[in-house]
Write an enzyme that holds these catalytic residues in place. Structure first.
Site, short mmCIF file in Angstrom:
data_model
loop_
_atom_site.label_atom_id
_atom_site.label_comp_id
_atom_site.label_asym_id
_atom_site.label_seq_id
_atom_site.Cartn_x
_atom_site.Cartn_y
_atom_site.Cartn_z
N SER A 32 36.92 29.37 36.61
CA SER A 32 37.30 28.69 37.85
C SER A 32 37.59 27.21 37.69
O SER A 32 38.13 26.59 38.59
CB SER A 32 36.26 28.92 38.95
OG SER A 32 35.16 28.06 38.81
N THR B 131 31.95 33.23 35.34
CA THR B 131 30.89 33.65 34.43
C THR B 131 30.35 35.02 34.79
O THR B 131 29.88 35.77 33.93
CB THR B 131 29.77 32.59 34.46
OG1 THR B 131 30.29 31.40 33.90
CG2 THR B 131 28.55 33.02 33.66
N THR C 215 31.37 29.55 39.17
CA THR C 215 30.56 28.59 39.94
C THR C 215 31.21 27.21 40.04
O THR C 215 30.92 26.46 40.96
CB THR C 215 29.18 28.41 39.26
OG1 THR C 215 29.37 27.95 37.93
CG2 THR C 215 28.38 29.70 39.26
N ASP C 216 32.08 26.88 39.06
CA ASP C 216 32.49 25.48 38.93
C ASP C 216 33.33 24.96 40.10
O ASP C 216 33.23 23.78 40.45
CB ASP C 216 33.23 25.27 37.61
CG ASP C 216 32.25 25.23 36.43
OD1 ASP C 216 31.05 24.95 36.67
OD2 ASP C 216 32.66 25.47 35.29
#
Ligand code: SIN
Length: 321
Positions: free
Chosen positions: A67, A18, A100-101
């Site tokens: 990700s 992101t 972030t995932d």
């Protein structure tokens, strides 16, 4: 020889996420596409970034992905590029921009592989670069400052002004800007107006990485098939039996509470172990650490979350001939 008057280089390795995301709707915080803006452009958008790196900042695009789609090929090339840069005496530290995932998984992988006597700092964003108030630029600046901090070592992550370590960090919120936490352990430190403040007044020292020997062959290696399953009300052993039948090499169970398993699942896991499958038990609780398992045909995951336990088990199995 590194010239004494020249700051050591900070390398920023871009992988997407992101932080590099864009939306066609001006100012939108959701509904964007991750991994659109090149890492060089991300750096250019942050005033004062090059100065924060002592004027010696370079970028390299490793991947450009959301990700959630992280794969073994990207992991291998990221780990190998990090190792190459860390071995270069002109490099002072590495920053990795990441989604972030699965950031916590990449952090744990790198922590397990890299002999990081220099800082390797992952960072990210919860809002795309085109948001009205994006969080990526501040996170990137903090990451670069942390990478230049003389006391910083090992694989770290920084977001929303908080520094976390690779072992404890996990994403705990789908939307909030401070989406990461380190559970009972708490953060390693904070970024206070451009300064690093370590929790307990000292920088953490990284342990020797247990799987560094795998690094050179990582790109060509066949990654063992290790799956994560969950123990829950009404669980049965059908999934375990199916995985064994399909040739799974390892199973990590996200167990209830202090590592307890539904009795039917437990019987199926015993069958899997008898068939040569490595089984590890982690707790599905978000916080705390389950006690060590004794007198069972499987081991506990050493306090790792199920997704990190899967990475450790894959790496462990890779050492087997
Ligand atoms: C991703 O993980 O690449 C998308 C989500 C994010 O970075 O917040």
């Amino acid at each position: 020889m590194v010239q004494a008057d020249m700051a050591r280089k900070i390398l920023v390795l871009g992988t997407g996420g992101t932080i590099a995301g864009t939306s066609s709707v001006a100012g939108a915080n959701v509904g964007y596409t991750a991994g659109q803006i090149g890492v060089q452009q991300l750096l250019a958008a942050v005033p004062g970034l090059a100065q924060a790196a002592g004027g010696n900042l370079e970028a390299e695009q490793i991947a450009q992905i959301d990700s959630k789609d992280m794969d073994f090929a990207v992991w291998a090339s990221l780990a190998q590029r990090c190792a190459a840069h860390l071995a270069d005496p002109r490099v002072g530290g590495i920053v990795i921009t990441h989604g972030t995932d699965t950031l916590e998984e990449t952090a744990w992988l790198l922590h397990s592989l890299l002999d990081a006597s220099k800082p390797v700092v992952l960072t990210c964003a919860m809002r795309p670069a085109t948001a009205l108030v994006p969080d990526g630029p501040q996170n990137l600046l903090d990451a670069v400052v942390l990478a230049t901090e003389p006391s910083a070592r090992g694989v770290l992550m920084v977001a929303a002004g908080v520094i976390h370590g690779a072992r404890e960090v996990s994403k705990v919120h789908p939307l909030r800007l401070d989406a990461f936490a380190s559970g009972d352990a708490g953060p390693l430190g904070w970024m206070d107006a451009g300064l690093v403040r370590w929790a307990h007044g000292r920088a953490p020292q990284p342990a020797t990485p247990p799987h560094a020997a795998l690094l050179p062959g990582l790109g060509a290696a066949a990654w063992p098939r290790v799956e994560v399953i969950m123990s829950h009300a009404g669980a049965d052993g059908a999934l375990v039996d199916w995985l064994v039948d399909k040739g799974v090499q390892g199973i990590v169970v996200a167990a209830t509470g202090n590592g307890t398993l539904h009795q039917t699942l437990e019987t199926a896991l015993a069958r899997a172990v008898a068939a040569g499958v490595a089984v590890r038990v982690a707790s599905r609780c978000a916080e705390g650490r389950m006690l060590d398992i004794r007198n069972a045909p499987w081991r506990d995951a050493g306090g790792l979350s199920p997704v990190k336990a899967r990475i450790s088990l894959m790496l462990e199995l890779m050492h087997r001939p």
